[in-house]
Design an enzyme around this catalytic site. Sequence first.
Site, short mmCIF file in Angstrom:
data_model
loop_
_atom_site.label_atom_id
_atom_site.label_comp_id
_atom_site.label_asym_id
_atom_site.label_seq_id
_atom_site.Cartn_x
_atom_site.Cartn_y
_atom_site.Cartn_z
N LYS A 41 30.70 12.70 -8.07
CA LYS A 41 30.92 14.15 -8.17
C LYS A 41 31.26 14.77 -6.82
O LYS A 41 32.19 15.57 -6.71
CB LYS A 41 29.67 14.85 -8.76
N ARG B 86 21.57 20.86 -14.75
CA ARG B 86 21.00 19.52 -14.98
C ARG B 86 20.00 19.52 -16.12
O ARG B 86 19.43 18.46 -16.42
CB ARG B 86 20.28 19.07 -13.71
N ARG C 168 25.58 3.60 -0.73
CA ARG C 168 25.63 4.92 -0.08
C ARG C 168 24.43 5.11 0.86
O ARG C 168 24.54 5.81 1.87
CB ARG C 168 25.63 6.02 -1.16
N ARG D 50 19.89 9.25 2.98
CA ARG D 50 19.08 9.89 1.94
C ARG D 50 17.98 8.95 1.46
O ARG D 50 18.28 7.87 0.94
CB ARG D 50 19.97 10.29 0.76
N ARG E 267 15.78 8.50 -11.10
CA ARG E 267 16.85 9.51 -11.20
C ARG E 267 17.73 9.24 -12.42
O ARG E 267 18.14 10.18 -13.11
CB ARG E 267 17.69 9.53 -9.92
P1 ADP Z 1 22.72 12.78 -7.10
O1 ADP Z 1 23.68 13.40 -8.07
O2 ADP Z 1 23.26 11.63 -6.35
O3 ADP Z 1 21.36 12.49 -7.70
P2 ADP Z 1 22.21 15.37 -5.85
O4 ADP Z 1 22.46 15.67 -4.44
O5 ADP Z 1 23.02 16.08 -6.88
O6 ADP Z 1 22.39 13.81 -5.95
O7 ADP Z 1 20.67 15.66 -6.20
C1 ADP Z 1 19.62 15.13 -5.42
C2 ADP Z 1 18.29 15.64 -5.94
O8 ADP Z 1 18.23 17.07 -5.79
C3 ADP Z 1 17.99 15.41 -7.42
O9 ADP Z 1 17.46 14.11 -7.66
C4 ADP Z 1 16.97 16.52 -7.68
O10 ADP Z 1 15.69 16.19 -7.18
C5 ADP Z 1 17.50 17.67 -6.85
N1 ADP Z 1 18.41 18.53 -7.63
C6 ADP Z 1 19.74 18.69 -7.43
N2 ADP Z 1 20.28 19.52 -8.33
C7 ADP Z 1 19.28 19.90 -9.15
C8 ADP Z 1 19.19 20.73 -10.30
N3 ADP Z 1 20.26 21.36 -10.81
N4 ADP Z 1 17.97 20.89 -10.88
C9 ADP Z 1 16.90 20.29 -10.40
N5 ADP Z 1 16.90 19.48 -9.34
C10 ADP Z 1 18.07 19.27 -8.71
#
Ligand code: ADP
Length: 190
Positions: A14, A89, A128, A134, A146
């Site tokens: 994404k 999400r 990654r 991270r 996740r």
């Molecule tokens: P990835 O898609 O690789 O998991 P992101 O950077 O989108 O990475 O998200 C990392 C973390 O941030 C998620 O595992 C969650 O803990 C938090 N997070 C991100 N977006 C949301 C969301 N919309 N609602 C709740 N938690 C979120």
Amino acid sequence: MLNIILFGPPGAGKGTQSAYLVEHYGLVHLSTGDIFRANIKGGTELGQLAQSYMNQGQLVPDDVTIRMLESEVAKHQEAKGFIFDGFPRTTAQAEALDVFLNGRETPVSCMLALDVAEEELKTRLLARAETSGRPDDANPAVIQKRIDVYNAETAPVASHYAAQGKFTGVDGIGTIEEITERLQAAIPHH
Ligand code: ADP
């Protein structure tokens, strides 16, 4: 306005694809994960709260996430549109986003979902981790969590937008350019 939700499991690409769409369509990129990480780095109260959830592979609570996202959208009054990356999400987040955007008369245009098989996601996330710094990428148990949270809580959001006729699935395996072309072909003309 062109409001695109870029959807898909962790590691689907994404963030990578957002960069192109931002440039090509002049959209504002809102990645909730990036915003949380910036808050962690800046030592804000929001960052402190988000960090404990993120490091365990859990979602940050809906109320906090929704409030943050809405305030980010409101900061960009002149935007031609947005790419929502990592949001919504949960179904509750999707419902809140719809109410918020419909109230501004700038509804969601489409949801584009990158489809990548689970084994490939795990491989990509571990790779990654070498460069992302991270902690949630470096630990296989957190990666699994996740993916499990995605399947249980996030995947149903696809049906929410499918019911509105706004959902398109896109094969997320291929070169970056190939996937960009598939996404572009799926974006409605506006
Ligand atoms: P990835 O898609 O690789 O998991 P992101 O950077 O989108 O990475 O998200 C990392 C973390 O941030 C998620 O595992 C969650 O803990 C938090 N997070 C991100 N977006 C949301 C969301 N919309 N609602 C709740 N938690 C979120």
